[in-house]
Design an enzyme around this catalytic site. Structure first.
Site, PDB file in Angstrom:
ATOM      1  N   GLU A 116       0.826  -1.217   0.000  1.00 40.10           N
ATOM      2  CA  GLU A 116       0.000   0.000   0.000  1.00 40.10           C
ATOM      3  C   GLU A 116       0.862   1.269   0.000  1.00 40.10           C
ATOM      4  OE1 GLU A 116      -2.935  -0.501  -0.674  1.00 40.10           O
ATOM      5  OE2 GLU A 116      -3.644  -2.328   0.304  1.00 40.10           O
ATOM      6  N   HIS A 140      -2.774   2.056   8.484  1.00 37.30           N
ATOM      7  CA  HIS A 140      -3.837   1.246   7.887  1.00 37.30           C
ATOM      8  C   HIS A 140      -3.999  -0.015   8.724  1.00 37.30           C
ATOM      9  CE1 HIS A 140      -6.219  -1.069   5.130  1.00 37.30           C
ATOM     10  NE2 HIS A 140      -5.239  -1.907   4.843  1.00 37.30           N
ATOM     11  N   HIS A 142      -7.087  -3.321  10.038  1.00 44.31           N
ATOM     12  CA  HIS A 142      -8.275  -4.090   9.669  1.00 44.31           C
ATOM     13  C   HIS A 142      -9.139  -4.332  10.918  1.00 44.31           C
ATOM     14  CE1 HIS A 142      -5.933  -6.144   6.067  1.00 44.31           C
ATOM     15  NE2 HIS A 142      -6.060  -4.828   5.921  1.00 44.31           N
ATOM     16  N   GLU A 170     -16.977  11.138  22.806  1.00 44.39           N
ATOM     17  CA  GLU A 170     -15.573  11.298  22.430  1.00 44.39           C
ATOM     18  C   GLU A 170     -15.398  11.345  20.898  1.00 44.39           C
ATOM     19  OE1 GLU A 170     -14.078  11.986  24.981  1.00 44.39           O
ATOM     20  OE2 GLU A 170     -12.026  12.122  24.284  1.00 44.39           O
ATOM     21  N   HIS A 211     -12.757  -3.903   4.078  1.00 43.38           N
ATOM     22  CA  HIS A 211     -11.299  -4.024   4.143  1.00 43.38           C
ATOM     23  C   HIS A 211     -10.717  -3.453   5.443  1.00 43.38           C
ATOM     24  CE1 HIS A 211      -7.249  -4.038   1.874  1.00 43.38           C
ATOM     25  NE2 HIS A 211      -7.032  -3.802   3.146  1.00 43.38           N
TER      26      HIS A 211
HETATM   27  P1  13P Z   1       1.105  -5.533   3.071  1.00 40.43           P
HETATM   28  O1  13P Z   1       1.512  -6.800   3.802  1.00 40.43           O
HETATM   29  O2  13P Z   1       1.677  -5.477   1.673  1.00 40.43           O
HETATM   30  O3  13P Z   1       1.413  -4.307   3.870  1.00 40.43           O
HETATM   31  O4  13P Z   1      -0.473  -5.602   2.855  1.00 40.43           O
HETATM   32  C1  13P Z   1      -1.335  -5.754   3.923  1.00 40.43           C
HETATM   33  C2  13P Z   1      -2.635  -5.072   3.693  1.00 40.43           C
HETATM   34  O5  13P Z   1      -3.324  -4.778   4.644  1.00 40.43           O
HETATM   35  C3  13P Z   1      -3.056  -4.742   2.314  1.00 40.43           C
HETATM   36  O6  13P Z   1      -4.122  -3.842   2.306  1.00 40.43           O
HETATM   37 ZN    ZN Z   2      -5.273  -3.876   4.204  1.00 35.88          ZN
END
Ligand code: 13P
Ligand code: ZN
Length: 278
Positions: A116, A140, A142, A170, A211
């Site tokens: 990313e 980023h 998940h 908050e 995602h």
């Molecule tokens: P990477 O392992 O390449 O960082 O990818 C993980 C991910 O969350 C892709 O969106």
């Molecule tokens: Zn990801």
């Protein structure tokens, strides 16, 4: 100084571990990047290898020419970062045009920066400019409850912002701009980076449907705290929805409450995006 003796590298590894502890990172899920200030890179220069070849970033970021970033590696697990940062992370240098990068530290067992990287660097470029240089971290992850919401809520900035704001005071305090939403797209490339950049211009949080999320902030604490605050409200929403068997929430923080909060002595100067108060 060695990179791993620096406060920034230790802070980076701690944040990665915080995300792992909160279950934001299954397997290699998620990635983190930090735009390193000139004085911090100077302090570790003796530990960098500035002789490698430059490779294409896959996009152009002229606003980041010559900058250095600490970044997680592609396919590397957040669960391993704290124990072995030099294997799972790297420092990259962006070339003088903002088109290529090279690894100058880390990934000692091989690999490349996160897939990313285009989204991270394009977000950094926009945020650097918009914040007058204050913004330094792009994260980023998940988180399970935000992803769950992206399976049931309409994928609009307004629906997500209000769903999250209305559970917990908050939330408008910490992200008064609201959150942006990008529909499901193929990840890892320039198209999703462009869609994210459009949103990150207005927000510090962007949801990627089915995602995860991207967050921007000035430092590790601020950025991680933002992701945590968003995910906690999503968890409340999911719990409430589970308890009420499909009924809507009976009490939430209302539009009038948000206005009261904004106008209160206690939260003097608080910005709450007027778009979502209409
Ligand atoms: P990477 O392992 O390449 O960082 O990818 C993980 C991910 O969350 C892709 O969106
Ligand atoms: Zn990801």
């Amino acid at each position: 100084m060695k990179v791993m003796d620096s406060a920034f590298a230790r802070g980076f590894a701690k944040m990665a571990d915080d995300g792992w502890q909160l279950r934001f990172h299954e397997r290699n899920g998620g990635n983190l990047s930090y735009r390193i200030p000139a004085e911090e890179i100077e302090a570790v220069r003796e530990d960098l290898n500035l002789t490698g070849d430059f490779l294409p970033i896959g996009t152009e970021v002229p606003g980041l020419a010559g900058e250095f970033f600490m970044v997680t590696g592609s396919g590397k697990y957040f669960s391993n970062v704290l124990a072995a940062p030099e294997e799972n992370c790297c420092i990259i240098e962006v070339d003088e045009k903002g088109e290529r990068y090279r690894v100058v530290w880390g990934l000692t067992k091989g690999g490349r920066p996160t897939s990313e990287l285009p989204t991270h660097l394009m977000n950094h470029e926009v945020k650097k400019q918009a914040s007058g240089g204050r913004s330094r971290v792009i994260y980023h992850c998940h988180p399970v409850n935000v992803i769950a919401l992206s399976c049931v809520l309409p994928l609009t900035d307004r629906d997500f912002t209000l769903a999250l704001w209305q559970n917990m005071t908050e939330c408008p305090v910490v992200y008064g701009e609201g959150v942006g939403v990008v529909p499901w797209m193929v990840c890892g490339g320039r198209d999703i980076a462009l869609a994210t950049v459009e949103k990150i211009k207005s927000y510090n949080v962007v949801v990627w449907a089915q995602h995860g999320i991207f967050c921007a902030g000035a430092d590790f604490d601020e950025t991680f705290g933002l992701a945590h605050t968003v995910e906690k409200s999503a968890e409340i929403y999911v719990k409430v929805a589970s308890m009420t068997a499909g009924e809507t929430r009976r009490q939430v923080i209302t539009r009038e409450n948000f206005i009261e909060l904004k106008n209160s002595e206690e939260f003097k100067g608080l910005y709450i995006n007027p778009e979502f108060l209409k």
